[in-house]
Design an enzyme around this catalytic site. Structure first.
Site, PDB file in Angstrom:
ATOM      1  N   CYS A 166      -3.795  13.895 -21.692  1.00 45.23           N
ATOM      2  CA  CYS A 166      -3.127  14.022 -20.219  1.00 45.23           C
ATOM      3  C   CYS A 166      -2.271  12.831 -20.054  1.00 45.23           C
ATOM      4  O   CYS A 166      -1.155  13.212 -19.610  1.00 45.23           O
ATOM      5  CB  CYS A 166      -4.250  13.977 -19.403  1.00 45.23           C
ATOM      6  SG  CYS A 166      -3.763  14.197 -17.340  1.00 45.23           S
ATOM      7  N   SER A 187      -3.118   8.819  -6.657  1.00 51.78           N
ATOM      8  CA  SER A 187      -4.422   9.732  -6.948  1.00 51.78           C
ATOM      9  C   SER A 187      -5.291   9.943  -5.613  1.00 51.78           C
ATOM     10  O   SER A 187      -6.173  10.611  -5.697  1.00 51.78           O
ATOM     11  CB  SER A 187      -5.283   9.082  -8.193  1.00 51.78           C
ATOM     12  OG  SER A 187      -5.620   7.858  -7.785  1.00 51.78           O
ATOM     13  N   GLY A 188      -5.112   9.044  -4.621  1.00 48.47           N
ATOM     14  CA  GLY A 188      -5.968   8.990  -3.483  1.00 48.47           C
ATOM     15  C   GLY A 188      -7.046   7.846  -3.892  1.00 48.47           C
ATOM     16  O   GLY A 188      -7.749   7.693  -2.987  1.00 48.47           O
ATOM     17  N   GLY A 189      -6.967   7.278  -4.871  1.00 49.02           N
ATOM     18  CA  GLY A 189      -8.021   6.303  -5.028  1.00 49.02           C
ATOM     19  C   GLY A 189      -7.424   4.984  -4.754  1.00 49.02           C
ATOM     20  O   GLY A 189      -6.370   4.781  -4.293  1.00 49.02           O
ATOM     21  N   VAL A 190      -8.248   3.838  -4.750  1.00 39.45           N
ATOM     22  CA  VAL A 190      -8.247   2.492  -4.440  1.00 39.45           C
ATOM     23  C   VAL A 190      -6.866   1.763  -5.187  1.00 39.45           C
ATOM     24  O   VAL A 190      -6.205   1.169  -4.755  1.00 39.45           O
ATOM     25  CB  VAL A 190      -9.254   1.717  -4.222  1.00 39.45           C
ATOM     26  CG1 VAL A 190     -10.101   1.466  -5.465  1.00 39.45           C
ATOM     27  CG2 VAL A 190      -8.948   0.225  -3.680  1.00 39.45           C
ATOM     28  N   LEU A 232       2.800   7.109  -9.186  1.00 40.98           N
ATOM     29  CA  LEU A 232       1.843   7.934  -9.168  1.00 40.98           C
ATOM     30  C   LEU A 232       0.550   7.829  -8.658  1.00 40.98           C
ATOM     31  O   LEU A 232      -0.065   6.814  -8.943  1.00 40.98           O
ATOM     32  CB  LEU A 232       1.211   8.425 -10.706  1.00 40.98           C
ATOM     33  CG  LEU A 232       2.568   9.063 -11.597  1.00 40.98           C
ATOM     34  CD1 LEU A 232       2.254   9.176 -12.871  1.00 40.98           C
ATOM     35  CD2 LEU A 232       3.341  10.159 -10.903  1.00 40.98           C
ATOM     36  N   CYS A 244     -11.023  14.686 -15.011  1.00 37.78           N
ATOM     37  CA  CYS A 244     -10.659  15.136 -13.857  1.00 37.78           C
ATOM     38  C   CYS A 244     -10.386  16.529 -13.409  1.00 37.78           C
ATOM     39  O   CYS A 244     -10.952  17.166 -12.607  1.00 37.78           O
ATOM     40  CB  CYS A 244      -9.096  14.497 -13.146  1.00 37.78           C
ATOM     41  SG  CYS A 244      -8.384  14.819 -11.659  1.00 37.78           S
TER      42      CYS A 244
END
Length: 362
Positions: free
Chosen positions: A96, A8-11, A6, A191
């Site tokens: 979530c 998220s675009g994060g580091v 999964l 989010c």
């Protein structure tokens, strides 16, 4: 192994991909798209998805963007708005994880893989033939309190590759690997809101209902609020009162009254007894042997600090958590997250109740 990651675009999720790719696993990346309530974007989704595409191209991996918009709003958001309307404090991030990331996603896509991996700061500990939710090496980034409602089946199918690393090391690994999001800031807040203010979101769905702010010690009206659902127990900011600090210490939902108390040292904002209901144990029930009390560590909010206490179970199955020290802002609707006394394993969680549970007599 075939692993669904999964992203998220994060580091954190990017380093997760890097670690698992270096280990030789067969990876498929997934981005879960959850739109805002007006159908536009989700936490700068296009930017996040583009970052995920860069990571996928870097490692020559497939990326699937999947939508769980309706499921999120029918479950997590319905829960959030219902809880707020009842005068309680919700925990949408916890729901979530339980219902969406490891719920609907697992049912539709994740079950086809050997494991599902995420960038959460937590660990899966195998002990006595069972899986346990272990706390992360980095106490500041530990996210087990957000995972404390997942099921045993969900935990058994999850990997948390970052659990053994401090955040500083994750940043270093991202920079060393030349990842495009190595210095990207961590996301903050809930989010689904994106750039929407939380109070604006609540007002959009519940409207306003002006009522009095009352000093609890004197019964004197000292201000006015826009609706009890905008306030939570322990809140200090956003009250619009002079001569503070003022803390929200009680709410009367029926009469739409918010009660406050003045001063940093007001005893009204502290307590040591926390009634808990709907207790959820992830792996095993510590009361299965018939015991009526057990020593625990616990949290009632996201914090690196643990509190020590005793958890009592009464004859009717209710629970009472007794803290060894004062707890500030005990908010019904939030969750008491229960750990082993050594803080190493998260056992589960229960919702903080309005009513007090009786101790089991010994």
């Amino acid at each position: 192994m075939r692993i669904a990651v999964l992203t998220s675009g994060g580091v954190d999720s990017a380093v997760t991909v890097d670690l698992l790719h270096r280990q030789g696993h067969d990876l498929t990346l997934f981005y879960i798209r959850i739109g805002s309530d007006n159908g536009e974007g989700d936490c700068s989704a296009e930017e996040d998805i583009e970052m995920c595409r860069l990571i996928a191209r870097r490692y020559r991996l497939p990326l699937e963007v999947v939508s769980l918009h309706e499921e999120y709003w029918d479950s997590v958001m319905a829960y959030t708005l219902r809880t707020v309307r009842e005068g309680l404090t919700p925990h949408p991030d916890m729901m979530c994880n339980k219902l969406v990331k490891f719920g609907y996603f697992e049912e539709r896509w994740g079950h086809e893989f050997d494991k599902v991996a995420t960038g959460h700061y937590a660990r899966v500990i195998e002990r006595d033939g069972l899986c346990w939710l272990g706390t992360a090496a980095d106490p500041v980034k530990d996210q087990t309190d957000f995972l404390a409602q997942i099921s045993y089946d969900q935990l058994s199918h999850i990997m948390f590759p970052l659990g053994d690393f401090p955040k500083s090391e994750v940043r270093r690994m991202a920079a060393e690997a030349g990842l495009p999001n190595a210095v990207r800031k961590d996301s903050q807040g809930i989010c689904f809101l994106g750039k929407i203010d939380y109070n604006d979101f609540i007002e959009r769905h519940l409207g306003t209902r002006p009522g009095p702010i009352v000093e609890i010690e004197t019964g004197r009206k000292i201000g006015e609020h826009r609706g009890y659902w905008f306030h939570t127990i322990g809140q200090r900011k956003g009250l619009g009162l002079s001569g503070g600090p003022w803390y929200v210490v009680r709410k009367n939902v029926r009469d739409n009254v918010v009660y406050v108390s003045n001063g940093y040292d007001t005893r009204r904002q502290y307590g040591r007894e926390i009634p808990v209901e709907e207790m959820h144990w992830i792996t095993a029930d510590p009361f299965a042997d018939g015991a009526g009390v057990t020593d625990v560590a616990f949290k009632t909010r996201h914090s690196p600090e643990f509190l020590a206490g005793k958890l009592f179970r009464n004859q009717e199955g209710g629970f009472l958590l007794e803290s060894g020290t004062d707890v500030q802002g005990i908010a019904p609707g939030q969750f008491a997250v229960i750990y082993t006394p050594d803080r190493g394993i998260c056992l589960g969680s229960g919702m903080i109740s309005l009513s007090r549970s009786r101790k089991k007599k010994h």
